[in-house]
Design a protein around this motif. Structure first.
Motif, PDB file in Angstrom:
ATOM      1  N   GLY A 185       0.806  -1.223   0.000  1.00  0.00           N
ATOM      2  CA  GLY A 185       0.000   0.000   0.000  1.00  0.00           C
ATOM      3  C   GLY A 185       0.825   1.252   0.000  1.00  0.00           C
ATOM      4  N   PHE A 186       2.073   1.157   0.447  1.00  0.00           N
ATOM      5  CA  PHE A 186       2.941   2.332   0.459  1.00  0.00           C
ATOM      6  C   PHE A 186       3.173   2.839  -0.966  1.00  0.00           C
ATOM      7  N   GLY A 187       3.304   1.919  -1.914  1.00  0.00           N
ATOM      8  CA  GLY A 187       3.585   2.310  -3.293  1.00  0.00           C
ATOM      9  C   GLY A 187       2.408   2.910  -4.036  1.00  0.00           C
ATOM     10  N   ALA A 188       1.237   2.967  -3.378  1.00  0.00           N
ATOM     11  CA  ALA A 188       0.061   3.508  -4.059  1.00  0.00           C
ATOM     12  C   ALA A 188       0.286   4.941  -4.523  1.00  0.00           C
ATOM     13  N   LEU A 189       1.061   5.710  -3.756  1.00  0.00           N
ATOM     14  CA  LEU A 189       1.324   7.092  -4.149  1.00  0.00           C
ATOM     15  C   LEU A 189       2.112   7.190  -5.454  1.00  0.00           C
ATOM     16  N   SER A 190       2.778   6.092  -5.843  1.00  0.00           N
ATOM     17  CA  SER A 190       3.629   6.141  -7.029  1.00  0.00           C
ATOM     18  C   SER A 190       2.844   6.392  -8.311  1.00  0.00           C
ATOM     19  N   PHE A 191       1.532   6.064  -8.314  1.00  0.00           N
ATOM     20  CA  PHE A 191       0.793   6.276  -9.561  1.00  0.00           C
ATOM     21  C   PHE A 191       0.074   7.618  -9.599  1.00  0.00           C
ATOM     22  N   VAL A 192       0.313   8.476  -8.597  1.00  0.00           N
ATOM     23  CA  VAL A 192      -0.343   9.783  -8.592  1.00  0.00           C
ATOM     24  C   VAL A 192       0.072  10.608  -9.811  1.00  0.00           C
ATOM     25  N   LEU A 193       1.372  10.732 -10.066  1.00  0.00           N
ATOM     26  CA  LEU A 193       1.819  11.584 -11.165  1.00  0.00           C
ATOM     27  C   LEU A 193       1.572  10.988 -12.540  1.00  0.00           C
ATOM     28  N   PRO A 194       1.897   9.697 -12.788  1.00  0.00           N
ATOM     29  CA  PRO A 194       1.558   9.155 -14.118  1.00  0.00           C
ATOM     30  C   PRO A 194       0.069   9.239 -14.426  1.00  0.00           C
ATOM     31  N   LEU A 195      -0.762   8.909 -13.440  1.00  0.00           N
ATOM     32  CA  LEU A 195      -2.209   8.969 -13.674  1.00  0.00           C
ATOM     33  C   LEU A 195      -2.665  10.411 -13.832  1.00  0.00           C
ATOM     34  N   SER A 196      -2.108  11.321 -13.024  1.00  0.00           N
ATOM     35  CA  SER A 196      -2.471  12.735 -13.142  1.00  0.00           C
ATOM     36  C   SER A 196      -2.091  13.285 -14.502  1.00  0.00           C
ATOM     37  N   ALA A 197      -0.905  12.891 -14.997  1.00  0.00           N
ATOM     38  CA  ALA A 197      -0.466  13.369 -16.302  1.00  0.00           C
ATOM     39  C   ALA A 197      -1.412  12.893 -17.406  1.00  0.00           C
ATOM     40  N   MET A 198      -1.853  11.612 -17.322  1.00  0.00           N
ATOM     41  CA  MET A 198      -2.783  11.108 -18.325  1.00  0.00           C
ATOM     42  C   MET A 198      -4.120  11.829 -18.239  1.00  0.00           C
ATOM     43  N   ILE A 199      -4.597  12.076 -17.026  1.00  0.00           N
ATOM     44  CA  ILE A 199      -5.849  12.814 -16.869  1.00  0.00           C
ATOM     45  C   ILE A 199      -5.690  14.233 -17.404  1.00  0.00           C
ATOM     46  N   MET A 200      -4.538  14.841 -17.130  1.00  0.00           N
ATOM     47  CA  MET A 200      -4.275  16.185 -17.653  1.00  0.00           C
ATOM     48  C   MET A 200      -4.433  16.233 -19.164  1.00  0.00           C
ATOM     49  N   VAL A 201      -3.808  15.268 -19.814  1.00  0.00           N
ATOM     50  CA  VAL A 201      -3.824  15.272 -21.280  1.00  0.00           C
ATOM     51  C   VAL A 201      -5.227  15.012 -21.806  1.00  0.00           C
ATOM     52  N   LEU A 202      -5.891  13.998 -21.268  1.00  0.00           N
ATOM     53  CA  LEU A 202      -7.199  13.620 -21.800  1.00  0.00           C
ATOM     54  C   LEU A 202      -8.284  14.607 -21.393  1.00  0.00           C
ATOM     55  N   ARG A 203      -8.242  15.063 -20.162  1.00  0.00           N
ATOM     56  CA  ARG A 203      -9.267  16.007 -19.725  1.00  0.00           C
ATOM     57  C   ARG A 203      -9.005  17.412 -20.222  1.00  0.00           C
ATOM     58  N   GLY A 204      -7.772  17.680 -20.610  1.00  0.00           N
ATOM     59  CA  GLY A 204      -7.449  18.997 -21.130  1.00  0.00           C
ATOM     60  C   GLY A 204      -8.211  19.331 -22.377  1.00  0.00           C
ATOM     61  N   LEU A 205      -8.857  18.331 -22.956  1.00  0.00           N
ATOM     62  CA  LEU A 205      -9.618  18.509 -24.194  1.00  0.00           C
ATOM     63  C   LEU A 205     -10.705  19.565 -24.067  1.00  0.00           C
ATOM     64  N   GLU A 206     -11.557  19.467 -23.048  1.00  0.00           N
ATOM     65  CA  GLU A 206     -12.740  20.310 -22.986  1.00  0.00           C
ATOM     66  C   GLU A 206     -12.830  21.182 -21.737  1.00  0.00           C
ATOM     67  N   HIS A 207     -12.086  20.852 -20.695  1.00  0.00           N
ATOM     68  CA  HIS A 207     -12.427  21.383 -19.384  1.00  0.00           C
ATOM     69  C   HIS A 207     -11.548  22.519 -18.896  1.00  0.00           C
ATOM     70  N   ASN A 208     -10.641  23.026 -19.729  1.00  0.00           N
ATOM     71  CA  ASN A 208      -9.712  24.028 -19.232  1.00  0.00           C
ATOM     72  C   ASN A 208      -9.712  25.327 -20.017  1.00  0.00           C
ATOM     73  N   GLY A 209     -10.479  25.395 -21.089  1.00  0.00           N
ATOM     74  CA  GLY A 209     -10.463  26.604 -21.878  1.00  0.00           C
ATOM     75  C   GLY A 209      -9.060  26.913 -22.367  1.00  0.00           C
ATOM     76  N   LYS A 210      -8.671  28.183 -22.280  1.00  0.00           N
ATOM     77  CA  LYS A 210      -7.329  28.568 -22.679  1.00  0.00           C
ATOM     78  C   LYS A 210      -6.398  28.731 -21.484  1.00  0.00           C
ATOM     79  N   SER A 211      -6.880  28.342 -20.319  1.00  0.00           N
ATOM     80  CA  SER A 211      -6.068  28.472 -19.113  1.00  0.00           C
ATOM     81  C   SER A 211      -5.513  27.125 -18.703  1.00  0.00           C
ATOM     82  N   MET A 212      -4.301  27.148 -18.163  1.00  0.00           N
ATOM     83  CA  MET A 212      -3.693  25.922 -17.657  1.00  0.00           C
ATOM     84  C   MET A 212      -3.800  25.817 -16.136  1.00  0.00           C
ATOM     85  N   LYS A 213      -4.454  26.777 -15.497  1.00  0.00           N
ATOM     86  CA  LYS A 213      -4.484  26.788 -14.038  1.00  0.00           C
ATOM     87  C   LYS A 213      -5.192  25.566 -13.470  1.00  0.00           C
TER      88      LYS A 213
END
Length: 593
Positions: free
Chosen positions: A106-134
């Motif tokens: 269970g300690f290693g669960a934190l290891s997928f925070v950034l890879p998963l976040s990066a994938m969500i960033m890319v895929l969700r960046g499609l519609e939900h962020n407008g022209k802002s990256m905030k």
């Protein structure tokens, strides 16, 4: 003018990962905790508890993807990414277990925070962020519920780490996560083109992974260049029937199910209603000439179909046919084939060493400037028939091509008598399931012009294996004065996720038996020669006003992706190595390890 193959290689690796990758990751998740239990002499009950925890990890990542980016299960993408994230967590737990001689799950669960976040960033960046990256900075928080559930279950089932210490570690780690995400944002802003490229790449991933084309077409359309498009149309008639030869000054891409990806299949399907066969040849230009949407493709196809119907309703036949004789010349790097169709000439360019792949518009403009030819009557065709990783153009290439093309200007015009035949071998002749050959299958076009016999073998595909092209030419060059092999550069099955592993970027001859292909070519040539008849040729220029073309946007996205591939070590360190090191250091400082 340099172009590489890293983009094609990249999505091919992703799409051909398939079941073998899933099984390997699953085996890793099952085997690693067993090795951990043996190392610290834990019971099988503890081992089975750890499998429950890793099962919850897998489900937490999968559910997060389904809820946040709508990753459908039948595409397999969410499953593979979830297995990868769980395997990464298991590796971290194994390392910690080996280091402190204590069964840690269970300690290693934190290891997928950034890879998963990066994938969500890319895929969700499609519609939900407008022209802002905030808003991108919030994406690590989407992983927090799954992390907390995993850690609580780990505590209650095995109880190796105190929940309070977990909470302290989580809080500090998420602060570091936000800083890491800012690094990714900074890289996009500084090196990869900013928000526009990220949104374009997001929509591309949606199409590539989930076969959902509308967002990508919309993003391409926003950045499109509106121009008039031209299609060269030859109508050829003999006493056996009528066939159409189309050479669009458009590119049939960028990928399947998006815009110009429909160009060849829609053209063949529509014109096939009126003529016996459709010959499609690849004109000049690259992805900057891709139609941005299928609506634009349909406008072009309708305009060509209208001209075909106009020809069918016109009984006028011009018996006068004057042009330059057929001609083929070869140098160390190029082969040029000149095929006259009365007043117009098709000039096929084949690159023999480098990949014959999309003659850039800049090269075409330089050729017109340096070679004294009647360019109004010269239609340049890219054979797209020799595949290699090197598809670059330099001044030596251009000068060598200039020298060969100049030979055409030395030919004398004369009255031409043209005999022609066409044979069509359907796609299914090459196997029930394959993604190397498009809907138009194999076209064999035979011509006899003033006694010169010409054979053009045209595969509806995206490039061709070198040994296959050479085998066809070598077999038939003893029977014809000129032999050339071409492909249409069809992107009908390029860069999409489908229900088999035969996807990504595949050239003709990758997986289809070469013996099968050769048998079909021989059969097609025989059928063609049996139908060789004198023909009448009529040319139509079809102009379609106001077509939305992709312009530089797709190439800009490809360049950004290629720069990302060059920087992959940095990204791997930021998304994988640094989080793990951060967890270990924080774990030691907080007294968890």
């Amino acid at each position: 003018m340099r172009r590489g193959r890293s983009f094609e290689h990249g999505y091919t690796i992703v799409f051909r990962g398939g079941n073998s990758m899933k099984y390997s990751l699953l085996a890793l998740i099952i085997i690693l905790p067993y090795l951990m239990s043996i190392y610290v002499h834990e019971s099988l009950i503890t081992y089975f508890k750890s499998l429950i925890i890793y099962g919850v990890m897998f489900l937490s990542v999968l559910i997060t993807l389904r809820v946040i980016v709508f990753a459908k299960s039948y595409r397999g993408f969410g499953t593979t990414l979830s297995l990868f994230s769980t395997a990464l967590a298991a590796i971290v737990d194994l390392l910690i277990t080996l280091a402190i001689h204590k069964f840690i799950v269970g300690f290693g669960a934190l290891s997928f925070v950034l890879p998963l976040s990066a994938m969500i960033m890319v895929l969700r960046g499609l519609e939900h962020n407008g022209k802002s990256m905030k808003k991108y900075i919030l994406y690590p928080l989407y992983t927090l519920p799954g992390i907390l559930i995993i850690q609580l279950i780990s505590y209650f089932l095995i109880g190796t780490v105190n929940p309070v210490k977990y909470a302290a570690l989580d809080s500090i780690f998420y602060v570091f996560s936000f800083l890491f995400i800012y690094y990714v944002i900074f890289k996009f802003e500084v090196s990869y083109g900013g928000t526009d490229i990220l949104k374009l790449f997001s929509s591309y991933l949606y199409t590539a992974l989930f076969e959902y084309s509308e967002p990508f077409e919309r993003e391409l359309s926003k950045r499109s260049v509106v121009k008039d498009a031209k299609v060269h149309l030859f109508m050829v008639r003999n006493d056996e029937g009528i066939y159409a030869v189309t050479i669009p000054e458009l590119h049939a891409g960028p990928i399947a199910k998006v815009g110009g990806g429909y160009l060849i299949s829609d053209t063949v399907s529509e014109l096939g209603r009126y003529v016996n066969s459709v010959i499609y040849l690849h004109g000049i230009g690259s992805h900057e000439l891709d139609p941005a949407t299928r609506i634009d493709v349909r406008r072009v196809v309708r305009a060509v179909a209208m001209k075909v119907k106009e020809y069918l309703n016109d009984q006028y036949v011009n018996n006068e046919c004057i042009g330059k004789i057929p001609f083929q010349i070869q140098s160390s790097n190029f082969r040029i084939t000149h095929v006259p169709l009365c007043g117009k000439s098709i000039v096929i360019v084949s690159r023999l060493v480098k990949s014959s792949d999309d003659i850039p518009l800049r090269v075409y403009d330089e050729l017109k400037r340096k070679v004294k030819l009647d360019w109004d009557n010269i239609i340049l065709v890219d054979a797209q028939n020799y595949y290699s990783d090197n598809n670059t153009w330099d001044e030596d290439d251009i000068n060598e091509l200039v020298s060969l093309l100049s030979k055409i200007g030395e030919l004398e015009e004369q009255r031409l008598e043209i005999k022609s035949c066409v044979a069509h071998m359907p796609k299914y002749a090459f196997g029930p399931i394959q993604f190397e050959i498009g809907d138009n299958g194999l076209i064999t076009w035979g011509l006899e012009i003033n006694g010169n016999k010409i054979l053009l073998v045209i595969f509806d595909g995206n490039n061709l294996r070198r040994e296959l092209a050479d085998a066809i030419i070598n077999e038939f060059k003893n029977y014809f004065d000129i032999v050339e092999v071409l492909t249409t550069d069809n992107h009908q099955y390029t860069g999409i996720a489908r229900f088999t592993r035969s996807r990504g970027y595949k050239v003709v001859g990758d997986s289809i038996s070469h013996d099968l292909i050769m048998r079909n070519v021989r059969r097609s040539v025989k059928q063609c020669l049996n139908g060789l008849r004198q023909v009448h040729v009529r040319y139509y220029p079809v102009i379609v006003e106001g077509v939305r073309l992709v312009g530089d946007s797709f190439n800009d996205m490809v360049k950004a992706a290629e720069r990302g591939v060059v920087d992959w070590k940095k990204h791997f360190a930021v998304l994988i190595i640094l989080p793990i090191l951060t967890m270990v250091i924080l774990g030691i400082l907080l007294g968890i390890l």
